[in-house]
Scaffold this motif. Sequence first.
Motif, PDB file in Angstrom:
ATOM      1  N   ASN A 102       0.821  -1.212   0.000  1.00  0.00           N
ATOM      2  CA  ASN A 102       0.000   0.000   0.000  1.00  0.00           C
ATOM      3  C   ASN A 102       0.853   1.260   0.000  1.00  0.00           C
ATOM      4  O   ASN A 102       0.521   2.247  -0.668  1.00  0.00           O
ATOM      5  CB  ASN A 102      -0.964  -0.009   1.190  1.00  0.00           C
ATOM      6  CG  ASN A 102      -2.061  -1.029   1.026  1.00  0.00           C
ATOM      7  OD1 ASN A 102      -2.392  -1.440  -0.088  1.00  0.00           O
ATOM      8  ND2 ASN A 102      -2.631  -1.458   2.140  1.00  0.00           N
ATOM      9  N   GLN A 103       1.966   1.238   0.718  1.00  0.00           N
ATOM     10  CA  GLN A 103       2.878   2.384   0.717  1.00  0.00           C
ATOM     11  C   GLN A 103       3.489   2.588  -0.665  1.00  0.00           C
ATOM     12  O   GLN A 103       3.603   3.721  -1.143  1.00  0.00           O
ATOM     13  CB  GLN A 103       3.982   2.191   1.757  1.00  0.00           C
ATOM     14  CG  GLN A 103       3.504   2.307   3.187  1.00  0.00           C
ATOM     15  CD  GLN A 103       4.595   1.966   4.195  1.00  0.00           C
ATOM     16  OE1 GLN A 103       5.745   1.720   3.833  1.00  0.00           O
ATOM     17  NE2 GLN A 103       4.223   1.939   5.465  1.00  0.00           N
ATOM     18  N   LEU A 104       3.878   1.498  -1.308  1.00  0.00           N
ATOM     19  CA  LEU A 104       4.446   1.594  -2.660  1.00  0.00           C
ATOM     20  C   LEU A 104       3.420   2.145  -3.648  1.00  0.00           C
ATOM     21  O   LEU A 104       3.737   3.004  -4.481  1.00  0.00           O
ATOM     22  CB  LEU A 104       4.939   0.228  -3.132  1.00  0.00           C
ATOM     23  CG  LEU A 104       6.206  -0.305  -2.472  1.00  0.00           C
ATOM     24  CD1 LEU A 104       6.431  -1.761  -2.839  1.00  0.00           C
ATOM     25  CD2 LEU A 104       7.399   0.537  -2.874  1.00  0.00           C
ATOM     26  N   LYS A 105       2.189   1.657  -3.549  1.00  0.00           N
ATOM     27  CA  LYS A 105       1.141   2.126  -4.449  1.00  0.00           C
ATOM     28  C   LYS A 105       0.816   3.591  -4.207  1.00  0.00           C
ATOM     29  O   LYS A 105       0.539   4.328  -5.165  1.00  0.00           O
ATOM     30  CB  LYS A 105      -0.122   1.273  -4.283  1.00  0.00           C
ATOM     31  CG  LYS A 105       0.009  -0.101  -4.907  1.00  0.00           C
ATOM     32  CD  LYS A 105      -1.269  -0.910  -4.746  1.00  0.00           C
ATOM     33  CE  LYS A 105      -1.150  -2.265  -5.404  1.00  0.00           C
ATOM     34  NZ  LYS A 105      -2.379  -3.064  -5.249  1.00  0.00           N
ATOM     35  N   SER A 106       0.858   4.026  -2.960  1.00  0.00           N
ATOM     36  CA  SER A 106       0.572   5.435  -2.671  1.00  0.00           C
ATOM     37  C   SER A 106       1.663   6.354  -3.219  1.00  0.00           C
ATOM     38  O   SER A 106       1.420   7.536  -3.449  1.00  0.00           O
ATOM     39  CB  SER A 106       0.393   5.660  -1.168  1.00  0.00           C
ATOM     40  OG  SER A 106       1.626   5.523  -0.487  1.00  0.00           O
ATOM     41  N   CYS A 107       2.852   5.795  -3.446  1.00  0.00           N
ATOM     42  CA  CYS A 107       3.945   6.562  -4.054  1.00  0.00           C
ATOM     43  C   CYS A 107       3.891   6.527  -5.576  1.00  0.00           C
ATOM     44  O   CYS A 107       4.734   7.115  -6.242  1.00  0.00           O
ATOM     45  CB  CYS A 107       5.293   6.022  -3.580  1.00  0.00           C
ATOM     46  SG  CYS A 107       5.605   6.302  -1.843  1.00  0.00           S
ATOM     47  N   GLY A 108       2.917   5.810  -6.123  1.00  0.00           N
ATOM     48  CA  GLY A 108       2.760   5.755  -7.566  1.00  0.00           C
ATOM     49  C   GLY A 108       3.429   4.566  -8.236  1.00  0.00           C
ATOM     50  O   GLY A 108       3.422   4.458  -9.462  1.00  0.00           O
ATOM     51  N   ASP A 109       4.018   3.676  -7.463  1.00  0.00           N
ATOM     52  CA  ASP A 109       4.658   2.491  -8.037  1.00  0.00           C
ATOM     53  C   ASP A 109       3.601   1.484  -8.477  1.00  0.00           C
ATOM     54  O   ASP A 109       2.534   1.378  -7.887  1.00  0.00           O
ATOM     55  CB  ASP A 109       5.581   1.813  -7.023  1.00  0.00           C
ATOM     56  CG  ASP A 109       6.841   2.618  -6.759  1.00  0.00           C
ATOM     57  OD1 ASP A 109       7.084   3.599  -7.480  1.00  0.00           O
ATOM     58  OD2 ASP A 109       7.577   2.267  -5.824  1.00  0.00           O
ATOM     59  N   ILE A 110       3.934   0.746  -9.520  1.00  0.00           N
ATOM     60  CA  ILE A 110       3.071  -0.336  -9.990  1.00  0.00           C
ATOM     61  C   ILE A 110       3.583  -1.624  -9.349  1.00  0.00           C
ATOM     62  O   ILE A 110       4.752  -1.987  -9.505  1.00  0.00           O
ATOM     63  CB  ILE A 110       3.101  -0.450 -11.524  1.00  0.00           C
ATOM     64  CG1 ILE A 110       2.548   0.833 -12.147  1.00  0.00           C
ATOM     65  CG2 ILE A 110       2.325  -1.669 -11.986  1.00  0.00           C
ATOM     66  CD1 ILE A 110       2.713   0.912 -13.646  1.00  0.00           C
ATOM     67  N   VAL A 111       2.712  -2.287  -8.613  1.00  0.00           N
ATOM     68  CA  VAL A 111       3.089  -3.510  -7.908  1.00  0.00           C
ATOM     69  C   VAL A 111       2.359  -4.683  -8.553  1.00  0.00           C
ATOM     70  O   VAL A 111       1.136  -4.751  -8.523  1.00  0.00           O
ATOM     71  CB  VAL A 111       2.728  -3.411  -6.408  1.00  0.00           C
ATOM     72  CG1 VAL A 111       3.140  -4.667  -5.680  1.00  0.00           C
ATOM     73  CG2 VAL A 111       3.370  -2.183  -5.772  1.00  0.00           C
ATOM     74  N   LEU A 112       3.131  -5.597  -9.135  1.00  0.00           N
ATOM     75  CA  LEU A 112       2.555  -6.769  -9.785  1.00  0.00           C
ATOM     76  C   LEU A 112       2.398  -7.890  -8.764  1.00  0.00           C
ATOM     77  O   LEU A 112       3.336  -8.206  -8.032  1.00  0.00           O
ATOM     78  CB  LEU A 112       3.442  -7.237 -10.934  1.00  0.00           C
ATOM     79  CG  LEU A 112       3.677  -6.226 -12.059  1.00  0.00           C
ATOM     80  CD1 LEU A 112       4.661  -6.776 -13.068  1.00  0.00           C
ATOM     81  CD2 LEU A 112       2.359  -5.871 -12.723  1.00  0.00           C
ATOM     82  N   GLY A 113       1.222  -8.477  -8.741  1.00  0.00           N
ATOM     83  CA  GLY A 113       0.935  -9.545  -7.789  1.00  0.00           C
ATOM     84  C   GLY A 113       1.870 -10.723  -7.911  1.00  0.00           C
ATOM     85  O   GLY A 113       2.305 -11.302  -6.919  1.00  0.00           O
ATOM     86  N   ARG A 114       2.214 -11.078  -9.141  1.00  0.00           N
ATOM     87  CA  ARG A 114       3.093 -12.222  -9.374  1.00  0.00           C
ATOM     88  C   ARG A 114       4.468 -11.990  -8.753  1.00  0.00           C
ATOM     89  O   ARG A 114       5.048 -12.886  -8.148  1.00  0.00           O
ATOM     90  CB  ARG A 114       3.215 -12.492 -10.865  1.00  0.00           C
ATOM     91  CG  ARG A 114       4.082 -13.687 -11.153  1.00  0.00           C
ATOM     92  CD  ARG A 114       4.115 -14.012 -12.614  1.00  0.00           C
ATOM     93  NE  ARG A 114       4.961 -15.191 -12.802  1.00  0.00           N
ATOM     94  CZ  ARG A 114       5.476 -15.523 -13.936  1.00  0.00           C
ATOM     95  NH1 ARG A 114       5.231 -14.825 -15.011  1.00  0.00           N
ATOM     96  NH2 ARG A 114       6.231 -16.590 -14.041  1.00  0.00           N
ATOM     97  N   LYS A 115       4.997 -10.785  -8.907  1.00  0.00           N
ATOM     98  CA  LYS A 115       6.308 -10.462  -8.337  1.00  0.00           C
ATOM     99  C   LYS A 115       6.261 -10.522  -6.817  1.00  0.00           C
ATOM    100  O   LYS A 115       7.195 -10.997  -6.177  1.00  0.00           O
ATOM    101  CB  LYS A 115       6.775  -9.071  -8.790  1.00  0.00           C
ATOM    102  CG  LYS A 115       7.322  -9.042 -10.163  1.00  0.00           C
ATOM    103  CD  LYS A 115       8.648  -9.769 -10.169  1.00  0.00           C
ATOM    104  CE  LYS A 115       9.338  -9.575 -11.489  1.00  0.00           C
ATOM    105  NZ  LYS A 115      10.508 -10.433 -11.599  1.00  0.00           N
ATOM    106  N   VAL A 116       5.169 -10.046  -6.242  1.00  0.00           N
ATOM    107  CA  VAL A 116       5.019 -10.073  -4.788  1.00  0.00           C
ATOM    108  C   VAL A 116       4.977 -11.519  -4.304  1.00  0.00           C
ATOM    109  O   VAL A 116       5.638 -11.876  -3.326  1.00  0.00           O
ATOM    110  CB  VAL A 116       3.762  -9.299  -4.340  1.00  0.00           C
ATOM    111  CG1 VAL A 116       3.520  -9.463  -2.843  1.00  0.00           C
ATOM    112  CG2 VAL A 116       3.886  -7.823  -4.697  1.00  0.00           C
TER     113      VAL A 116
END
Length: 95
Positions: free
Chosen positions: A19-33
């Motif tokens: 959530n912190q990464l997304k609030s900074c505008g980063d794209i977070v891929l579920g597969r990578k997580v």
Amino acid sequence: MKDAETVKDYFSRIVDIINQLKSCGDIVLGRKVVEKILISLPQKFEHVVTVIEEMKYIVEASIYELMGFLEAHEKHDIKYTTLVEQTFHAKLNIF
């Protein structure tokens, strides 16, 4: 993941970071997580990680599906450990 940490607590920390990464505008891929979670799990989950990777489940799994899978394993492991400890104590009482 710390050895004494539960799956639920670990995933709570991960979701906070996502959530912190997304609030900074980063794209977070579920597969990578999911891949990073599997890499970071302690030794006691090694055989579960192997099964997940062999089933190619990692491609389709969401973070929450993985959490459910690991929580189920954790509960089974706790149940088994408790049974073994009870059996051991019962044998000690006999002697």
